[in-house]
Design a protein around this motif. Structure first.
Motif, PDB file in Angstrom:
ATOM      1  N   ALA A 116      -0.214   5.798   0.624  1.00 48.12           N
ATOM      2  CA  ALA A 116      -0.510   4.371   0.756  1.00 48.12           C
ATOM      3  C   ALA A 116      -0.709   3.754  -0.622  1.00 48.12           C
ATOM      4  O   ALA A 116      -0.267   2.636  -0.887  1.00 48.12           O
ATOM      5  CB  ALA A 116      -1.739   4.161   1.627  1.00 48.12           C
ATOM      6  N   THR A 117      -1.354   4.502  -1.525  1.00 48.58           N
ATOM      7  CA  THR A 117      -1.635   3.956  -2.850  1.00 48.58           C
ATOM      8  C   THR A 117      -0.358   3.608  -3.606  1.00 48.58           C
ATOM      9  O   THR A 117      -0.279   2.578  -4.265  1.00 48.58           O
ATOM     10  CB  THR A 117      -2.445   4.974  -3.673  1.00 48.58           C
ATOM     11  N   SER A 119       2.551   3.013  -2.226  1.00 52.73           N
ATOM     12  CA  SER A 119       3.563   2.420  -1.350  1.00 52.73           C
ATOM     13  C   SER A 119       4.102   1.091  -1.881  1.00 52.73           C
ATOM     14  O   SER A 119       5.296   0.828  -1.773  1.00 52.73           O
ATOM     15  CB  SER A 119       3.010   2.239   0.059  1.00 52.73           C
ATOM     16  N   PRO A 138       1.668   0.103   3.113  1.00 57.08           N
ATOM     17  CA  PRO A 138       0.598   1.092   3.262  1.00 57.08           C
ATOM     18  C   PRO A 138       0.420   1.562   4.703  1.00 57.08           C
ATOM     19  O   PRO A 138       0.156   2.753   4.933  1.00 57.08           O
ATOM     20  CB  PRO A 138      -0.661   0.375   2.771  1.00 57.08           C
ATOM     21  N   THR A 142       0.708   5.465   5.982  1.00 56.61           N
ATOM     22  CA  THR A 142      -0.361   6.146   6.689  1.00 56.61           C
ATOM     23  C   THR A 142       0.181   6.784   7.965  1.00 56.61           C
ATOM     24  O   THR A 142      -0.152   7.929   8.295  1.00 56.61           O
ATOM     25  CB  THR A 142      -1.479   5.142   7.030  1.00 56.61           C
ATOM     26  N   GLY A 190      -6.462   3.072   0.709  1.00 54.45           N
ATOM     27  CA  GLY A 190      -5.062   2.992   0.275  1.00 54.45           C
ATOM     28  C   GLY A 190      -4.636   1.567   0.035  1.00 54.45           C
ATOM     29  O   GLY A 190      -3.969   1.263  -0.966  1.00 54.45           O
ATOM     30  N   ILE A 191      -5.016   0.644   0.921  1.00 56.26           N
ATOM     31  CA  ILE A 191      -4.666  -0.765   0.736  1.00 56.26           C
ATOM     32  C   ILE A 191      -5.301  -1.288  -0.543  1.00 56.26           C
ATOM     33  O   ILE A 191      -4.669  -1.961  -1.346  1.00 56.26           O
ATOM     34  CB  ILE A 191      -5.124  -1.593   1.959  1.00 56.26           C
ATOM     35  N   SER A 194      -3.534   0.400  -3.536  1.00 55.06           N
ATOM     36  CA  SER A 194      -2.121   0.047  -3.679  1.00 55.06           C
ATOM     37  C   SER A 194      -2.000  -1.309  -4.363  1.00 55.06           C
ATOM     38  O   SER A 194      -1.102  -1.527  -5.175  1.00 55.06           O
ATOM     39  CB  SER A 194      -1.425   0.023  -2.324  1.00 55.06           C
TER      40      SER A 194
END
Lengths: 311, 249
Positions: A116-117, A119, A138, A142, A190-191, A194
Motif C-alpha cells: 500500500a505504501t 502503491s 492502496p 491491501t 498504508g494510505i 503512500s
C-alpha cells in the motif's frame, strides 16, 4: 481581446449567453469522497486486483509456488533459531504451529502495509494523467496482499489438521476478526505513508523499519509470558504492548489455530493462550485501527492535491 | 459562491472561471533535507511559479475548442485542471457530464497483460462499467485493426498497434466531454484520418471537445474556436483562423 471576448460564431443566436449558470448541474473535477469512492468503482477495483495477482509472478519459473516457498523458509529459519537454538520449543507446546500462525498474521500485515505504501508511486503513470479516486491503489494493494495470504493459511490449516486440531466457532470468528484488524491497520498506515511517500521517498524506508519491528513487538517468535516477566516492574509498558493491534491479531490467530492443538493447562497454571486484559486490548486495538484509518485518509486528502505535481 | 454568467450559445459544458495555478519549486526532497533546511532557517517549503494566471473561458455543449500556445505556456496544465488530475489554487473549474481524456493514451496499459485484458482495464479506468465494455468490445477491436493479436500480450505489440488500441479504447468511452492532448499523431496517415473522422462524428453528436496541439493544420480541421495562452495568460479567444495568427508562429 479581453476576457469576455465572444467569438463571432456565438454572437448569432444567444440562447444562454449572458444568463447565469445553474451551478448545481456542474461537477468539480477531481473531488472525490475518499475511500467511499472506491466502492463506487467496484469493477475497476476488481480489475486492478486481478491485474496485481495475475502479473505478480509473470516471467518466473516457480510462479505462485513463491507464495509458499517464502513463508516456509522464513518459518524454518525462525524455528531453527528460536525453537532449537534458543530452546523456546520446550516451553511452548506445538511450537511450530504457534510460530507459524504468528508469522502468517505478521506477513499479511507487512505485505499489505508495504504494498500500500508504494502503491501511489508505482502507479504514477496513471495518477499523473487520469483522475481516479486514488485510494483505489492502496485498497487494491491491501486486497492483493490478502489473496497472497490465503495459500499460507492453507498450509497452516493443513498442518493443524495433521497434528489434531479441534476448531471452535469462537476461534474461527476470532481469526476473521484478526484478519479484519490486520487489514484495517495496514490500510490505514498504508494510505498515510503512500501519500507521504509521494513527496518524501524516505517514507518507504521508514516503513521498512516498522515492518522489521512488527515481527518483534508482537508475540510471534516468543510467548507474551516472557514479556510480562521481563516488564514485571513496568506493568504499564506491558499494557501498552498488549494494545498493539498486531499483538491482538497475533493472539487471536494463536487462539484460533494453535490453542486448538494443545492440551488445556493444568488448574492453577497460567494459560499462555489468553493474554491478560485481552478484552480491553481488543477494544483499544479496534479504536487504534479506526483512528489510524481516519488520520491516514485525512492526510491522504491533503497530500492528494499535489500528487500530480510531485510524482 | 458568486454567479457565473454563461458566455456561450449553448449551455457551457466546461467553465473555467478566473483560474490560477502555481507550481512549487520544491527546495527539499527528503525528510532530511527538509529538516536540515529548517534547522538552518532556509526556506523548506518551496518557491512558487505561476503556470496559469487568472484564466477564464467557457466551452459550450458540442463546441470544439483548441487551446494553443508555445511550450510551457500552460496548455497541458489547463487540460489537467479540467480532467481533475490537478486542482486550481484559486478560481473554479466546473464540468457538466462525463469527462474522458485522450491524455497520454495508454497510461493505464500493462505490458504483461493481453490486449483484451488491457482493453477492459483501460476502459474501466476511463470510467466504463463492465456491461458497457462488453457491449463495445468488438467495436473497439475493429476500430483498432488489431484483429487476431488481441489475445497477445501487449509487450509484443509494435508501438503503432499499441497506440491504435489505446486510442480506440479512449474514443469509445461513453462521454460528454473529450479532452485531447497531442495524441492525434497516432499511427499512420490512414489511421489518423480515421481518428479525425471519428472525432468529428463525436462532436456532431454533441460531444464537447477541447484539444491541445501544436499541429495547426489538425487544429484548424477539428476546431472552430481557439484560445491562445502565453506565459499562463489568455491572450486571445476567438475563431480558429485568427487564433492561429495570434499564436504568431
Amino acid at each position: 481581446m479581453g476576457a469576455n471576448a465572444v467569438p463571432v460564431t456565438e454572437r448569432q443566436i444567444p440562447l444562454t449567453f449572458g444568463t447565469p449558470i445553474d451551478l448545481s448541474e456542474y461537477d468539480v473535477p477531481g473531488r472525490g469522497r475518499g475511500v467511499l469512492d472506491v466502492f463506487r468503482r467496484g469493477y475497476l477495483l476488481r480489475l486492478l486486483v486481478r491485474k496485481g495477482t495475475a502479473t505478480r509472478y509473470r516471467n518466473s519459473v516457480l510462479g505462485w509456488l513463491w507464495s509458499y516457498v517464502k513463508p516456509l523458509s522464513q518459518f524454518l529459519i525462525y524455528y531453527f533459531v528460536m525453537g532449537v537454538i534458543l530452546k523456546l520449543d520446550r516451553n511452548i507446546e506445538n511450537f511450530p504451529i504457534y510460530l507459524f500462525s504468528g508469522v502468517v498474521a505478521v506477513n499479511l500485515f507487512n505485505e499489505a502495509f508495504g504494498n500500500a505504501t508504494t502503491s501511489i508511486v508505482d502507479n504514477r503513470a496513471l495518477v499523473k494523467k487520469i483522475y481516479l479516486p486514488r485510494e483505489l491503489f492502496p485498497v487494491a494493494s491491501t486486497i492483493i496482499a490478502f489473496i497472497h495470504f490465503l495459500p499460507q493459511v492453507a498450509i497452516l490449516l493443513l498442518v493443524c489438521l495433521l497434528v489434531g486440531w479441534t476448531p471452535s466457532l469462537v476461534g474461527i470468528a476470532g481469526i476473521l476478526l484478526a484478519v479484519a484488524i490486520v487489514l484495517l491497520f495496514a490500510l490505514g498506515l498504508g494510505i498515510f505513508f503512500s501519500a507521504l511517500n509521494v513527496r518524501f521517498r524516505d517514507a518507504q524506508n521508514f516503513v521498512d523499519l516498522i515492518k522489521m519491528f512488527s515481527t518483534w513487538t508482537s508475540p510471534v517468535l516468543y510467548s507474551w509470558v516472557l514479556v510480562q516477566e521481563a516488564l514485571e516492574n513496568h506493568s504499564w509498558l506491558f499494557t501498552v504492548y498488549t494494545w498493539n493491534p498486531l499483538t491482538v491479531a497475533v493472539e487471536l490467530f494463536h487462539q484460533g489455530f494453535w490453542a486448538g492443538t494443545t492440551q488445556p493447562p493444568a488448574p492453577g497454571e497460567v494459560d499462555p493462550s489468553i493474554l491478560p486484559g485481552f478484552g480491553v486490548a481488543l477494544a483499544v486495538a479496534l479504536i487504534i485501527c479506526l483512528v489510524v484509518l481516519l488520520i491516514g485518509q485525512l492526510t491522504f486528502r491533503r497530500f492528494e492535491r499535489s500528487f500530480a505535481q510531485d510524482l | 459562491m458568486s454567479q457565473i454568467l454563461s458566455q456561450t450559445v449553448a449551455p457551457p459544458s466546461i467553465v473555467v472561471d478566473h483560474v490560477s495555478k502555481r507550481f512549487l519549486k520544491r527546495n527539499s526532497h527528503s525528510f532530511k533535507e527538509a529538516f536540515v533546511g529548517w534547522i538552518r532557517g532556509k526556506k523548506v517549503r518551496a518557491d512558487k511559479f505561476t503556470a496559469l494566471d487568472d484564466i477564464s473561458f467557457q466551452v459550450g455543449e458540442g463546441e470544439s475548442v483548441a487551446i494553443m500556445g508555445l511550450n510551457g505556456s500552460g496548455k497541458s496544465t489547463t487540460l489537467k485542471l479540467i480532467s481533475g488530475v490537478l486542482e486550481p489554487d484559486s478560481g473554479r473549474v466546473l464540468t457538466r457530464g462525463r469527462v474522458a481524456g485522450l491524455i497520454e493514451v495508454g497510461a493505464g496499459f500493462h505490458p504483461e497483460l493481453s490486449g483484451r485484458e488491457n482493453v477492459y482495464l483501460n476502459a474501466a479506468i476511463l470510467g466504463m462499467s463492465k456491461d458497457e465494455i462488453d457491449e463495445r468490445f468488438d467495436e473497439i477491436v475493429a476500430f483498432s485493426e488489431i484483429g487476431e493479436f488481441i489475445d497477445q500480450e501487449v509487450k509484443h505489440y509494435s508501438s503503432g498497434m499499441f497506440m491504435r488500441l489505446a486510442f480506440s479504447v479512449a474514443i469509445h468511452v461513453e462521454l460528454d466531454i473529450l479532452l485531447v492532448d497531442e495524441v492525434l499523431s497516432v499511427g499512420d496517415a490512414p489511421f489518423r484520418a480515421k481518428c479525425s473522422a471519428k472525432i468529428k462524428e463525436l462532436t456532431s453528436r454533441g460531444v464537447t471537445m477541447l484539444v491541445v496541439s501544436h499541429n495547426t493544420n489538425m487544429v484548424k480541421d477539428l476546431c472552430q474556436r481557439g484560445v491562445v495562452i502565453k506565459k499562463g495568460k489568455k491572450i486571445f479567444d476567438g475563431p480558429i483562423d485568427e487564433a492561429v495568427e495570434a499564436l504568431g508562429v
